[in-house]
Design a protein around this motif. Structure first.
Motif, PDB file in Angstrom:
ATOM      1  N   GLU A 232      59.622  64.602  60.162  1.00  7.47           N
ATOM      2  CA  GLU A 232      59.095  64.405  58.815  1.00  7.47           C
ATOM      3  C   GLU A 232      59.420  65.608  57.953  1.00  7.47           C
ATOM      4  O   GLU A 232      59.515  66.736  58.455  1.00  7.47           O
ATOM      5  N   LEU A 233      59.601  65.379  56.672  1.00  3.35           N
ATOM      6  CA  LEU A 233      59.724  66.475  55.728  1.00  3.35           C
ATOM      7  C   LEU A 233      59.203  66.016  54.377  1.00  3.35           C
ATOM      8  O   LEU A 233      59.082  64.812  54.116  1.00  3.35           O
ATOM      9  N   VAL A 234      58.888  66.969  53.534  1.00  2.00           N
ATOM     10  CA  VAL A 234      58.447  66.685  52.177  1.00  2.00           C
ATOM     11  C   VAL A 234      59.554  67.105  51.227  1.00  2.00           C
ATOM     12  O   VAL A 234      60.019  68.248  51.265  1.00  2.00           O
ATOM     13  N   VAL A 235      59.998  66.166  50.398  1.00  7.96           N
ATOM     14  CA  VAL A 235      61.102  66.391  49.474  1.00  7.96           C
ATOM     15  C   VAL A 235      60.535  66.490  48.065  1.00  7.96           C
ATOM     16  O   VAL A 235      59.800  65.602  47.620  1.00  7.96           O
ATOM     17  N   THR A 236      60.871  67.547  47.357  1.00 11.15           N
ATOM     18  CA  THR A 236      60.395  67.732  45.989  1.00 11.15           C
ATOM     19  C   THR A 236      61.459  67.306  45.001  1.00 11.15           C
ATOM     20  O   THR A 236      62.609  67.741  45.067  1.00 11.15           O
ATOM     21  N   THR A 237      61.090  66.444  44.064  1.00 15.64           N
ATOM     22  CA  THR A 237      62.018  65.957  43.041  1.00 15.64           C
ATOM     23  C   THR A 237      62.035  66.925  41.853  1.00 15.64           C
ATOM     24  O   THR A 237      61.143  67.772  41.715  1.00 15.64           O
ATOM     25  N   PRO A 238      63.034  66.820  40.952  1.00 10.88           N
ATOM     26  CA  PRO A 238      63.098  67.721  39.802  1.00 10.88           C
ATOM     27  C   PRO A 238      61.856  67.698  38.917  1.00 10.88           C
ATOM     28  O   PRO A 238      61.534  68.707  38.277  1.00 10.88           O
ATOM     29  N   ASP A 239      61.130  66.572  38.868  1.00 13.28           N
ATOM     30  CA  ASP A 239      59.933  66.501  38.025  1.00 13.28           C
ATOM     31  C   ASP A 239      58.655  66.835  38.778  1.00 13.28           C
ATOM     32  O   ASP A 239      57.558  66.682  38.235  1.00 13.28           O
ATOM     33  N   GLY A 240      58.795  67.289  40.040  1.00 14.61           N
ATOM     34  CA  GLY A 240      57.633  67.766  40.765  1.00 14.61           C
ATOM     35  C   GLY A 240      56.972  66.800  41.712  1.00 14.61           C
ATOM     36  O   GLY A 240      55.980  67.162  42.369  1.00 14.61           O
ATOM     37  N   ALA A 241      57.474  65.577  41.837  1.00 20.53           N
ATOM     38  CA  ALA A 241      56.918  64.663  42.830  1.00 20.53           C
ATOM     39  C   ALA A 241      57.257  65.169  44.225  1.00 20.53           C
ATOM     40  O   ALA A 241      58.353  65.684  44.465  1.00 20.53           O
ATOM     41  N   LYS A 242      56.329  65.023  45.143  1.00 22.66           N
ATOM     42  CA  LYS A 242      56.559  65.408  46.536  1.00 22.66           C
ATOM     43  C   LYS A 242      56.585  64.136  47.366  1.00 22.66           C
ATOM     44  O   LYS A 242      55.567  63.442  47.475  1.00 22.66           O
ATOM     45  N   LEU A 243      57.751  63.846  47.929  1.00 25.00           N
ATOM     46  CA  LEU A 243      57.967  62.597  48.636  1.00 25.00           C
ATOM     47  C   LEU A 243      57.931  62.833  50.143  1.00 25.00           C
ATOM     48  O   LEU A 243      58.710  63.635  50.672  1.00 25.00           O
ATOM     49  N   LYS A 244      57.043  62.138  50.822  1.00 29.90           N
ATOM     50  CA  LYS A 244      56.944  62.256  52.267  1.00 29.90           C
ATOM     51  C   LYS A 244      57.990  61.362  52.913  1.00 29.90           C
ATOM     52  O   LYS A 244      57.948  60.134  52.779  1.00 29.90           O
ATOM     53  N   ALA A 245      58.941  61.991  53.602  1.00 28.88           N
ATOM     54  CA  ALA A 245      60.074  61.264  54.182  1.00 28.88           C
ATOM     55  C   ALA A 245      60.062  61.382  55.694  1.00 28.88           C
ATOM     56  O   ALA A 245      59.528  62.353  56.263  1.00 28.88           O
ATOM     57  N   ARG A 246      60.688  60.420  56.355  1.00 30.61           N
ATOM     58  CA  ARG A 246      60.732  60.368  57.813  1.00 30.61           C
ATOM     59  C   ARG A 246      62.146  60.018  58.275  1.00 30.61           C
ATOM     60  O   ARG A 246      62.861  59.281  57.605  1.00 30.61           O
ATOM     61  N   ARG A 247      62.464  60.512  59.445  1.00 32.78           N
ATOM     62  CA  ARG A 247      63.770  60.256  60.040  1.00 32.78           C
ATOM     63  C   ARG A 247      63.536  59.782  61.478  1.00 32.78           C
ATOM     64  O   ARG A 247      62.814  60.422  62.238  1.00 32.78           O
ATOM     65  N   HIS A 248      64.153  58.654  61.847  1.00 28.54           N
ATOM     66  CA  HIS A 248      63.966  58.082  63.172  1.00 28.54           C
ATOM     67  C   HIS A 248      65.334  57.759  63.777  1.00 28.54           C
ATOM     68  O   HIS A 248      66.256  57.364  63.055  1.00 28.54           O
ATOM     69  N   GLY A 249      65.455  57.844  65.085  1.00 25.43           N
ATOM     70  CA  GLY A 249      66.634  57.361  65.778  1.00 25.43           C
ATOM     71  C   GLY A 249      67.870  58.210  65.558  1.00 25.43           C
ATOM     72  O   GLY A 249      67.802  59.335  65.048  1.00 25.43           O
ATOM     73  N   GLN A 250      69.017  57.647  65.929  1.00 24.48           N
ATOM     74  CA  GLN A 250      70.274  58.356  65.780  1.00 24.48           C
ATOM     75  C   GLN A 250      71.401  57.355  65.591  1.00 24.48           C
ATOM     76  O   GLN A 250      71.304  56.208  66.000  1.00 24.48           O
ATOM     77  N   GLY A 251      72.471  57.817  64.963  1.00 23.81           N
ATOM     78  CA  GLY A 251      73.611  56.952  64.681  1.00 23.81           C
ATOM     79  C   GLY A 251      73.961  57.004  63.213  1.00 23.81           C
ATOM     80  O   GLY A 251      73.630  57.962  62.499  1.00 23.81           O
TER      81      GLY A 251
END
Length: 271
Positions: free
Chosen positions: A3-22
């Motif tokens: 998991e990571l939190v991605v900050t957009t240029p206008d300040g939104a913090k988006l909770k993102a997830r990464r699963h699997g491989q390929g």
């Protein structure tokens, strides 16, 4: 999963997830906007793909930010998440409103789209979809409990929902009564109502699958057929049933179908 939190240029913090491989596969959910929408399919798709999901701005674990919300902004958010994860190109799968979002990405950032799956999606809303979402917008403002109940009843195939009634109970347990949450849902409904991809659809060059269910009561099959007809070379597959939320209710059909098509294992499909 990472998991990571991605900050957009206008300040939104988006909770993102990464699963699997390929090969990266970016999954973009619809009006609800949650990464959790894809949970039923992750176990089946994660063995072949690196799956990227996230809560959209203002939804679940993500903050709202200050930018106006429209389909173009939501498309920009998807690419911001991809940039943060170092994903230069990927397959994109968008469900419902997510289908509008990834159509926009396929035009504005065509070089980043390998393959495109448009699930329960539309090109232009038409009278039925406009009337339905304007009605839901009024319900949201006047009777949040009825809004949540109608959403659950419309989203699932009746027979499946009858056999899985806990889904209805969970979906209606916490209606959007908080004014701040209502405002976020309302702006998302207005964003999807304002979307019309007619002027850009001819610029979608990616290999595309239009996928849905014939008994969808939110995005009727005729809208999905119209979308496929406007996309040169698009393949159309409409399952006989499953409702609007068929990726969850028919996961064992949906996930292998998507995996086979993206991997080139499936022959040309027609509904």
């Amino acid at each position: 999963m990472t998991e990571l939190v991605v900050t957009t240029p206008d300040g939104a913090k988006l909770k993102a997830r990464r699963h699997g491989q390929g090969q990266p596969l970016v999954l973009v959910s619809g009006l609800g906007g949650t990464a959790g929408f894809w949970d039923p399919a992750i176990a089946l798709l994660g063995s072949e793909f690196e799956l990227i999901t996230f809560d959209q701005r203002g939804i679940a674990g993500s903050s709202r930010g200050s930018a106006p919300v429209d389909i173009a902004q939501l498309a920009a958010d998807v690419l911001t998440v991809c940039d943060a994860m170092g994903v230069e190109s990927a397959d994109f799968l968008g469900h419902s409103t997510g289908g509008c979002i990834v159509q926009t990405i396929a035009v504005t950032a065509a070089e980043r789209v390998r393959n495109l799956v448009l699930s329960a999606a539309w090109l232009r809303p038409g009278n039925y979809l406009k009337a339905l979402f304007e009605f839901r917008l009024r319900l949201l403002a006047t009777d949040p409990a009825a809004y949540a109940e109608s959403a659950a009843l419309l989203s699932y195939a009746p027979e499946w929902l009858e056999a899985n009634w806990t889904k209805y109970e969970r979906a209606t347990a916490t209606p959007p009564t908080d004014p701040a949450k209502q405002a976020i849902v309302a702006e998302r409904i207005r964003a999807l109502l304002a979307y019309d991809g007619s002027d850009q659809i001819g610029r979608v060059a990616a290999r595309t699958l239009v996928l849905g269910a014939r008994d969808d009561m939110i995005v009727p099959a005729f809208l999905q057929e119209d979308l496929a007809a406007e996309l040169a070379g698009a393949e159309l597959r409409l399952l006989p049933d499953g409702g609007h939320f068929y990726p969850g209710s028919r996961t064992e059909t949906f996930a292998p179908l998507v995996a086979d098509w993206l991997s080139g294992r499936a022959e040309t499909m027609t509904s």
